[in-house]
Design a protein around this motif. Sequence first.
Motif, PDB file in Angstrom:
ATOM      1  N   THR A  12       0.806  -1.222   0.000  1.00 57.63           N
ATOM      2  CA  THR A  12       0.000   0.000   0.000  1.00 57.63           C
ATOM      3  C   THR A  12       0.839   1.272   0.000  1.00 57.63           C
ATOM      4  N   ARG A  13       2.154   1.177   0.250  1.00 61.22           N
ATOM      5  CA  ARG A  13       3.008   2.358   0.171  1.00 61.22           C
ATOM      6  C   ARG A  13       3.287   2.765  -1.265  1.00 61.22           C
ATOM      7  N   LEU A  14       2.948   1.893  -2.209  1.00 56.08           N
ATOM      8  CA  LEU A  14       3.126   2.194  -3.626  1.00 56.08           C
ATOM      9  C   LEU A  14       1.805   2.662  -4.228  1.00 56.08           C
ATOM     10  N   PRO A  15       1.822   3.578  -5.183  1.00 52.56           N
ATOM     11  CA  PRO A  15       0.575   4.001  -5.821  1.00 52.56           C
ATOM     12  C   PRO A  15      -0.063   2.843  -6.583  1.00 52.56           C
ATOM     13  N   PRO A  16      -1.392   2.776  -6.625  1.00 50.32           N
ATOM     14  CA  PRO A  16      -2.071   1.640  -7.276  1.00 50.32           C
ATOM     15  C   PRO A  16      -1.632   1.402  -8.712  1.00 50.32           C
ATOM     16  N   GLU A  17      -1.347   2.473  -9.447  1.00 51.75           N
ATOM     17  CA  GLU A  17      -0.987   2.310 -10.850  1.00 51.75           C
ATOM     18  C   GLU A  17       0.423   1.777 -11.042  1.00 51.75           C
ATOM     19  N   ALA A  18       1.213   1.698  -9.966  1.00 55.62           N
ATOM     20  CA  ALA A  18       2.606   1.249 -10.078  1.00 55.62           C
ATOM     21  C   ALA A  18       2.839  -0.126  -9.489  1.00 55.62           C
ATOM     22  N   ARG A  19       1.902  -0.650  -8.715  1.00 52.19           N
ATOM     23  CA  ARG A  19       2.159  -1.875  -7.971  1.00 52.19           C
ATOM     24  C   ARG A  19       1.432  -3.082  -8.569  1.00 52.19           C
ATOM     25  N   ALA A  20       1.962  -4.254  -8.262  1.00 51.37           N
ATOM     26  CA  ALA A  20       1.308  -5.499  -8.641  1.00 51.37           C
ATOM     27  C   ALA A  20       0.111  -5.750  -7.728  1.00 51.37           C
ATOM     28  N   ARG A  21      -0.844  -6.521  -8.249  1.00 52.75           N
ATOM     29  CA  ARG A  21      -2.022  -6.885  -7.480  1.00 52.75           C
ATOM     30  C   ARG A  21      -2.025  -8.401  -7.279  1.00 52.75           C
ATOM     31  N   LEU A  22      -2.722  -8.841  -6.263  1.00 54.85           N
ATOM     32  CA  LEU A  22      -2.794 -10.279  -6.000  1.00 54.85           C
ATOM     33  C   LEU A  22      -3.354 -11.028  -7.199  1.00 54.85           C
ATOM     34  N   GLU A  23      -4.365 -10.436  -7.851  1.00 51.61           N
ATOM     35  CA  GLU A  23      -5.014 -11.132  -8.971  1.00 51.61           C
ATOM     36  C   GLU A  23      -4.094 -11.244 -10.191  1.00 51.61           C
ATOM     37  N   ASP A  24      -3.031 -10.431 -10.249  1.00 49.20           N
ATOM     38  CA  ASP A  24      -2.115 -10.534 -11.388  1.00 49.20           C
ATOM     39  C   ASP A  24      -1.460 -11.909 -11.460  1.00 49.20           C
ATOM     40  N   TYR A  25      -1.274 -12.557 -10.312  1.00 49.14           N
ATOM     41  CA  TYR A  25      -0.582 -13.847 -10.268  1.00 49.14           C
ATOM     42  C   TYR A  25      -1.522 -15.043 -10.361  1.00 49.14           C
ATOM     43  N   VAL A  26      -2.832 -14.799 -10.268  1.00 49.03           N
ATOM     44  CA  VAL A  26      -3.797 -15.904 -10.293  1.00 49.03           C
ATOM     45  C   VAL A  26      -3.796 -16.557 -11.674  1.00 49.03           C
ATOM     46  N   ARG A  27      -3.593 -17.864 -11.706  1.00 47.50           N
ATOM     47  CA  ARG A  27      -3.560 -18.653 -12.942  1.00 47.50           C
ATOM     48  C   ARG A  27      -2.556 -18.090 -13.956  1.00 47.50           C
ATOM     49  N   SER A  28      -1.484 -17.511 -13.463  1.00 49.93           N
ATOM     50  CA  SER A  28      -0.468 -16.950 -14.361  1.00 49.93           C
ATOM     51  C   SER A  28       0.508 -18.006 -14.858  1.00 49.93           C
ATOM     52  N   GLY A  29       0.583 -19.124 -14.125  1.00 46.57           N
ATOM     53  CA  GLY A  29       1.559 -20.151 -14.455  1.00 46.57           C
ATOM     54  C   GLY A  29       2.910 -19.926 -13.812  1.00 46.57           C
ATOM     55  N   PHE A  30       3.054 -18.822 -13.054  1.00 43.79           N
ATOM     56  CA  PHE A  30       4.315 -18.498 -12.397  1.00 43.79           C
ATOM     57  C   PHE A  30       4.146 -18.515 -10.881  1.00 43.79           C
ATOM     58  N   ASP A  31       5.230 -18.857 -10.195  1.00 42.01           N
ATOM     59  CA  ASP A  31       5.274 -18.699  -8.741  1.00 42.01           C
ATOM     60  C   ASP A  31       5.391 -17.227  -8.386  1.00 42.01           C
ATOM     61  N   ARG A  32       4.917 -16.878  -7.197  1.00 40.12           N
ATOM     62  CA  ARG A  32       5.209 -15.566  -6.625  1.00 40.12           C
ATOM     63  C   ARG A  32       6.560 -15.706  -5.925  1.00 40.12           C
ATOM     64  N   GLY A  33       7.615 -15.325  -6.626  1.00 41.81           N
ATOM     65  CA  GLY A  33       8.975 -15.590  -6.159  1.00 41.81           C
ATOM     66  C   GLY A  33       9.547 -14.439  -5.348  1.00 41.81           C
ATOM     67  N   HIS A  34      10.032 -14.746  -4.146  1.00 41.12           N
ATOM     68  CA  HIS A  34      10.661 -13.740  -3.288  1.00 41.12           C
ATOM     69  C   HIS A  34      12.040 -13.341  -3.824  1.00 41.12           C
ATOM     70  N   LEU A  35      12.376 -12.053  -3.713  1.00 44.00           N
ATOM     71  CA  LEU A  35      13.770 -11.652  -3.875  1.00 44.00           C
ATOM     72  C   LEU A  35      14.490 -11.790  -2.540  1.00 44.00           C
ATOM     73  N   ALA A  36      13.985 -11.138  -1.490  1.00 42.78           N
ATOM     74  CA  ALA A  36      14.486 -11.411  -0.137  1.00 42.78           C
ATOM     75  C   ALA A  36      13.674 -12.586   0.394  1.00 42.78           C
ATOM     76  N   PRO A  37      14.299 -13.763   0.580  1.00 38.51           N
ATOM     77  CA  PRO A  37      13.533 -14.978   0.899  1.00 38.51           C
ATOM     78  C   PRO A  37      12.847 -14.920   2.261  1.00 38.51           C
ATOM     79  N   ALA A  38      11.677 -15.518   2.338  1.00 42.75           N
ATOM     80  CA  ALA A  38      10.973 -15.616   3.615  1.00 42.75           C
ATOM     81  C   ALA A  38      11.812 -16.367   4.635  1.00 42.75           C
ATOM     82  N   ALA A  39      12.567 -17.361   4.180  1.00 41.02           N
ATOM     83  CA  ALA A  39      13.373 -18.178   5.094  1.00 41.02           C
ATOM     84  C   ALA A  39      14.585 -17.437   5.644  1.00 41.02           C
ATOM     85  N   ASP A  40      14.865 -16.219   5.158  1.00 39.90           N
ATOM     86  CA  ASP A  40      15.938 -15.399   5.710  1.00 39.90           C
ATOM     87  C   ASP A  40      15.464 -14.544   6.880  1.00 39.90           C
ATOM     88  N   MET A  41      14.150 -14.466   7.079  1.00 39.91           N
ATOM     89  CA  MET A  41      13.601 -13.475   8.000  1.00 39.91           C
ATOM     90  C   MET A  41      13.695 -13.936   9.454  1.00 39.91           C
TER      91      MET A  41
END
Length: 294
Positions: A93-122
Motif C-alpha cells: 500500500t506504500r506504492l501508488p495503485p498504478e505502479a504496484r502489482a495486485r494479487l489477482e495478477d498472479y492468479v492462474r499466471s503459471g508463475f510462482d510468486r517468487g521472493h527476492l528477499a527470501p521468507a526463510a531469511d527473516m
Amino acid sequence: MSGLRFATLVLLAATAATTAKAQTCPALFAGGQGPVLVNAKLTDRTTALCFEAFAVLHSGVTRTPLYSAEHLTRESIAAARTVARDDTFHEETRLPPEARARLEDYVRSGFDRGHLAPAADMPTLSAQAESFSLANIVPQDRAMNRGIWSDIEESTRRFATRHGSVYVVTGVVFEGESLREIGAGVLVPTQLYKALYDPATGQAGAYLVPNAAGREWKSLSLDELRTVTGVDVFPALSPAAKASAMTLPNPQSGGHGEARRPDGSQYQGWRDWLWRETMRALRKAVRQLLREIF
C-alpha cells in the motif's frame, strides 16, 4: 550545451537520486551504500522501500522490485530457522495503485510468486510477514524457484552461518525487446541474480540464473554482473573486489526449499507441532480479517 553533455548530466542526476533514496536504510547495505543504477533506463518510476530485515527498489514500470538488499548474519539465520513459514501475500500500500502489482495478477499466471528477499531469511515473524509484500515478489518459473534457486538461497544462508556475515543483493534482469507479462502489466524477468559480499575476506561474486526450468547458472564478478544488469550492486567495494569473482557455494550441495521449511519433524513431538501450526493458522486468519475490516 551539447546533447552528449546534457544526457550525461541527466544520467548522473538520476543515479544520484536513486543512491540518495537507497540511503534510507544504510545498515542493510555494504559500506552503508545502496546499489546504484548505472543504466538510465532503469531509473524511471522507482521507489525505495525499507522493511525490518531487507530493502527493495521497486519499479513502477515493471511493477516488480528491481533488487532487494539484506545483511545476513550467523545470529539472524539461526533466528530465522525457528520462525514457522506463514504465507500471507499482500499488496504494498506504500506504492501508488498504478505502479504496484495486485494479487489477482498472479492468479492462474503459471508463475510462482517468487521472493527476492527470501521468507526463510527473516529472523522474526513480523519480518517474514513483510517479505510477502508484492513489492518483494517477481513472477518466477516454478521449477526454477523450487529447484536451483531454492538451493542457491539455502547455500547463501549456510555461507552466512559459516562466515558469520554476508551482504546480499538479489535482483532481476529484463533482457530482449519482447518481454512476457502477467496480469495488468507485471513483467516477467528473463534472469535472476544473487550477489554476495563477504566482509571478512573482502571478496564478492554473483550467481546468474535463467528464469526457466533447469539447473543452469553462472558465476560472475561484480563487474560482469554490472554489464548484464546495469546495476552496481556494491558500490562501496574496491575495483579489485569487483573485478574478480569469489568462489561461490555450490548450490548442488545446498538444501532444498521444502526441506528447510519447518514441519512436525523439527519439533519435540507432534503435539508441539500441532500447536504451532494451529497458532500459525489462527494468526493468518486474524490478519486476513483485519485487512477485510480496515
